[in-house]
Design a protein around this motif. Structure first.
Motif, PDB file in Angstrom:
ATOM      1  N   LEU A 106       0.863  -1.181   0.000  1.00 19.03           N
ATOM      2  CA  LEU A 106       0.000   0.000   0.000  1.00 19.03           C
ATOM      3  C   LEU A 106       0.899   1.231   0.000  1.00 19.03           C
ATOM      4  CD1 LEU A 106      -2.971   0.980   0.248  1.00 19.03           C
ATOM      5  CD2 LEU A 106      -2.638   0.976   2.728  1.00 19.03           C
ATOM      6  N   ARG A 107       0.788   2.053  -1.064  1.00 21.31           N
ATOM      7  CA  ARG A 107       1.609   3.252  -1.131  1.00 21.31           C
ATOM      8  C   ARG A 107       0.719   4.469  -0.971  1.00 21.31           C
ATOM      9  NH1 ARG A 107       3.016   7.624  -4.185  1.00 21.31           N
ATOM     10  NH2 ARG A 107       0.913   7.186  -4.920  1.00 21.31           N
ATOM     11  N   ALA A 108       0.973   5.246   0.024  1.00 19.61           N
ATOM     12  CA  ALA A 108       0.221   6.474   0.217  1.00 19.61           C
ATOM     13  C   ALA A 108       1.160   7.502   0.814  1.00 19.61           C
ATOM     14  CB  ALA A 108      -0.974   6.216   1.140  1.00 19.61           C
TER      15      ALA A 108
ATOM     16  N   PHE B 202       3.429  12.780   3.671  1.00 21.82           N
ATOM     17  CA  PHE B 202       4.121  14.058   3.464  1.00 21.82           C
ATOM     18  C   PHE B 202       4.204  14.225   1.951  1.00 21.82           C
ATOM     19  CE2 PHE B 202       5.630  12.259   7.435  1.00 21.82           C
ATOM     20  CZ  PHE B 202       5.372  13.304   8.310  1.00 21.82           C
ATOM     21  N   LYS B 203       3.452  15.172   1.417  1.00 24.68           N
ATOM     22  CA  LYS B 203       3.330  15.289  -0.029  1.00 24.68           C
ATOM     23  C   LYS B 203       4.211  16.399  -0.580  1.00 24.68           C
ATOM     24  CE  LYS B 203       0.664  13.374  -2.033  1.00 24.68           C
ATOM     25  NZ  LYS B 203       1.015  12.107  -2.712  1.00 24.68           N
ATOM     26  N   PRO B 204       5.086  16.079  -1.532  1.00 28.54           N
ATOM     27  CA  PRO B 204       5.931  17.114  -2.136  1.00 28.54           C
ATOM     28  C   PRO B 204       5.176  17.852  -3.226  1.00 28.54           C
ATOM     29  CG  PRO B 204       6.444  14.990  -3.109  1.00 28.54           C
ATOM     30  CD  PRO B 204       5.313  14.765  -2.141  1.00 28.54           C
TER      31      PRO B 204
ATOM     32  N   SER C 212       1.103   6.132 -13.394  1.00 27.84           N
ATOM     33  CA  SER C 212       0.187   7.162 -12.902  1.00 27.84           C
ATOM     34  C   SER C 212       0.840   8.538 -13.013  1.00 27.84           C
ATOM     35  CB  SER C 212      -0.223   6.864 -11.456  1.00 27.84           C
ATOM     36  OG  SER C 212      -0.795   5.579 -11.358  1.00 27.84           O
ATOM     37  N   HIS C 213       2.011   8.700 -12.370  1.00 22.11           N
ATOM     38  CA  HIS C 213       2.738   9.965 -12.530  1.00 22.11           C
ATOM     39  C   HIS C 213       3.340  10.055 -13.922  1.00 22.11           C
ATOM     40  CE1 HIS C 213       2.392   9.596  -8.163  1.00 22.11           C
ATOM     41  NE2 HIS C 213       2.356  10.906  -8.171  1.00 22.11           N
ATOM     42  N   GLY C 214       3.584   8.915 -14.535  1.00 15.81           N
ATOM     43  CA  GLY C 214       4.180   8.891 -15.874  1.00 15.81           C
ATOM     44  C   GLY C 214       3.274   9.458 -16.950  1.00 15.81           C
TER      45      GLY C 214
ATOM     46  N   ILE D 109       0.612   2.091  -8.917  1.00  9.48           N
ATOM     47  CA  ILE D 109      -0.622   2.591  -9.528  1.00  9.48           C
ATOM     48  C   ILE D 109      -1.419   3.351  -8.478  1.00  9.48           C
ATOM     49  CG2 ILE D 109      -2.774   1.934 -10.715  1.00  9.48           C
ATOM     50  CD1 ILE D 109      -0.555   0.895 -12.349  1.00  9.48           C
ATOM     51  N   GLU D 110      -1.809   4.576  -8.814  1.00 14.53           N
ATOM     52  CA  GLU D 110      -2.631   5.334  -7.876  1.00 14.53           C
ATOM     53  C   GLU D 110      -4.106   4.931  -8.014  1.00 14.53           C
ATOM     54  OE1 GLU D 110      -0.224   8.886  -6.282  1.00 14.53           O
ATOM     55  OE2 GLU D 110      -1.435   9.594  -7.951  1.00 14.53           O
ATOM     56  N   VAL D 111      -4.726   4.648  -6.874  1.00 10.79           N
ATOM     57  CA  VAL D 111      -6.128   4.222  -6.835  1.00 10.79           C
ATOM     58  C   VAL D 111      -6.861   5.085  -5.814  1.00 10.79           C
ATOM     59  CG1 VAL D 111      -7.706   2.278  -6.395  1.00 10.79           C
ATOM     60  CG2 VAL D 111      -5.436   1.834  -7.350  1.00 10.79           C
TER      61      VAL D 111
ATOM     62  N   LEU E 283      -7.802  14.835  -3.031  1.00  7.29           N
ATOM     63  CA  LEU E 283      -7.073  16.064  -2.694  1.00  7.29           C
ATOM     64  C   LEU E 283      -5.742  16.143  -3.444  1.00  7.29           C
ATOM     65  CD1 LEU E 283      -7.739  16.338   1.160  1.00  7.29           C
ATOM     66  CD2 LEU E 283      -8.896  17.515  -0.723  1.00  7.29           C
ATOM     67  N   SER E 284      -5.328  15.030  -4.040  1.00  6.28           N
ATOM     68  CA  SER E 284      -4.077  15.025  -4.794  1.00  6.28           C
ATOM     69  C   SER E 284      -4.169  14.000  -5.919  1.00  6.28           C
ATOM     70  CB  SER E 284      -2.923  14.651  -3.837  1.00  6.28           C
ATOM     71  OG  SER E 284      -1.741  14.411  -4.560  1.00  6.28           O
ATOM     72  N   ASP E 285      -3.790  14.410  -7.117  1.00  9.85           N
ATOM     73  CA  ASP E 285      -3.622  13.481  -8.239  1.00  9.85           C
ATOM     74  C   ASP E 285      -4.856  12.652  -8.599  1.00  9.85           C
ATOM     75  OD1 ASP E 285      -1.084  14.391  -8.589  1.00  9.85           O
ATOM     76  OD2 ASP E 285      -0.087  12.691  -7.641  1.00  9.85           O
ATOM     77  N   GLY E 286      -6.050  13.230  -8.445  1.00  7.63           N
ATOM     78  CA  GLY E 286      -7.265  12.506  -8.814  1.00  7.63           C
ATOM     79  C   GLY E 286      -7.325  12.164 -10.297  1.00  7.63           C
ATOM     80  N   ALA E 287      -6.825  13.079 -11.127  1.00  2.00           N
ATOM     81  CA  ALA E 287      -6.927  12.876 -12.587  1.00  2.00           C
ATOM     82  C   ALA E 287      -6.193  11.623 -13.054  1.00  2.00           C
ATOM     83  CB  ALA E 287      -6.375  14.098 -13.311  1.00  2.00           C
ATOM     84  N   GLN E 288      -5.212  11.182 -12.269  1.00  2.00           N
ATOM     85  CA  GLN E 288      -4.435  10.013 -12.676  1.00  2.00           C
ATOM     86  C   GLN E 288      -4.764   8.777 -11.834  1.00  2.00           C
ATOM     87  OE1 GLN E 288      -0.643  11.895 -11.975  1.00  2.00           O
ATOM     88  NE2 GLN E 288      -0.217  10.698 -10.163  1.00  2.00           N
ATOM     89  N   SER E 289      -5.766   8.889 -10.968  1.00  4.31           N
ATOM     90  CA  SER E 289      -6.095   7.755 -10.096  1.00  4.31           C
ATOM     91  C   SER E 289      -7.152   6.866 -10.737  1.00  4.31           C
ATOM     92  CB  SER E 289      -6.611   8.255  -8.744  1.00  4.31           C
ATOM     93  OG  SER E 289      -5.601   8.984  -8.084  1.00  4.31           O
TER      94      SER E 289
HETATM   95 MN    MN Z   1       0.835  11.312  -6.393  1.00  2.00          MN
END
Ligand code: MN
Ligand code: PEP
Length: 235
Positions: A22-24, A27-29, A168-170, A194-196, A204-210
């Motif tokens: 599980l990657r979450a 601390f978000k850069p 996802s970020h790619g 993979i962002e889910v 709140l972050s990166d919804g467009a790629q989730s």
């Molecule tokens: Mn992200």
């Protein structure tokens, strides 16, 4: 994944379809200092609890060496983000611990620079480094980044380290994630990031790629067909 319910829902869904980690980010850069910055230590607690419930490992991003000790209580793998790939003080500090490090390629870093950053960790005595291709900046601006699929076979040739891909970020775009994930596995990637999100339009972050959990499950079905064609197995 911002509320405990959301984190649990995603952990349950991805664990059912075969995800192991599980990657979450707690601390978000974020590119903008005014964007959501993450839930901090409280977020790490939530991620750990959800992961334990569904027998998943935890990976989360460390942004500064002052966080290593505290984060070590919650994470199994430390992520070094693209923006910190050349933070050599941080890399050296991670070389002194024994937990695995997921090292993401900097957005303008060459493959050689990525491998030399990994050396900072390895040379300290921590041999548990996982490399991650997450897309680079090119003249092409249609997508968020250009996922360098060719980096996967190149790194396979140059290094013994595992290399995973982050479509996802790619790509930055939900509909482009499955095709690039399939391509990465076909090219020899050792894993996927993979962002889910169970409500990506309100993330709140990166919804467009989730991906939604349903889209993720569909992708896993496809990956299970592709992996054996290139001699890999998904347990
Ligand atoms: Mn992200
Ligand atoms: C992330 O993985 O959430 C992230 C911020 O990625 P990157 O460092 O590749 O931009």
């Amino acid at each position: 994944m911002e509320s405990p319910e959301q984190i649990n829902a995603v952990a349950e869904a991805v664990s059912k379809t075969g995800a192991r980690i599980l990657r979450a980010g707690a601390f978000k850069p974020r590119t903008s200092p005014y964007a959501f910055q993450g839930l901090g230590e409280k977020g790490l607690q939530l991620i750990r609890e959800a992961a334990d419930k569904f027998k998943l490992f935890v990976v989360s991003e460390v942004m500064d060496l002052s966080q290593i000790e505290m984060m070590g209580q919650y994470v199994d793998i430390f992520q070094v983000g693209a923006r910190n790939m050349q933070n050599y003080f941080l890399l050296r500090a991670l070389g002194e611990i024994q937990k695995p490090v997921l090292l993401k390629r900097g957005m303008s870093a060459t493959i050689e620079e990525l491998l030399l950053s990994a050396e900072y960790i390895l040379s300290g005595g921590n041999y548990n480094v996982i490399l991650c291709e997450r897309g680079i900046r090119t003249f092409e601006t249609y997508l968020r980044n250009t996922l360098d699929i060719a980096a996967i076979p190149v790194i396979k040739k140059l290094s013994h380290l595992p290399i995973v891909a982050d479509p996802s970020h790619g790509t930055g775009r939900r509909d482009k994630v499955p095709p690039m994930a399939r391509a990465a596995v076909a090219a020899g990637a050792d894993g996927l990031l993979i962002e889910v999100h169970n409500d990506p339009d309100h993330a709140l972050s990166d919804g467009a790629q989730s991906l939604t959990p349903v889209e993720f499950a569909q992708l896993m079905t496809e990956i299970r067909i592709i992996a054996p064609a290139v001699g890999r197995r998904i347990p």
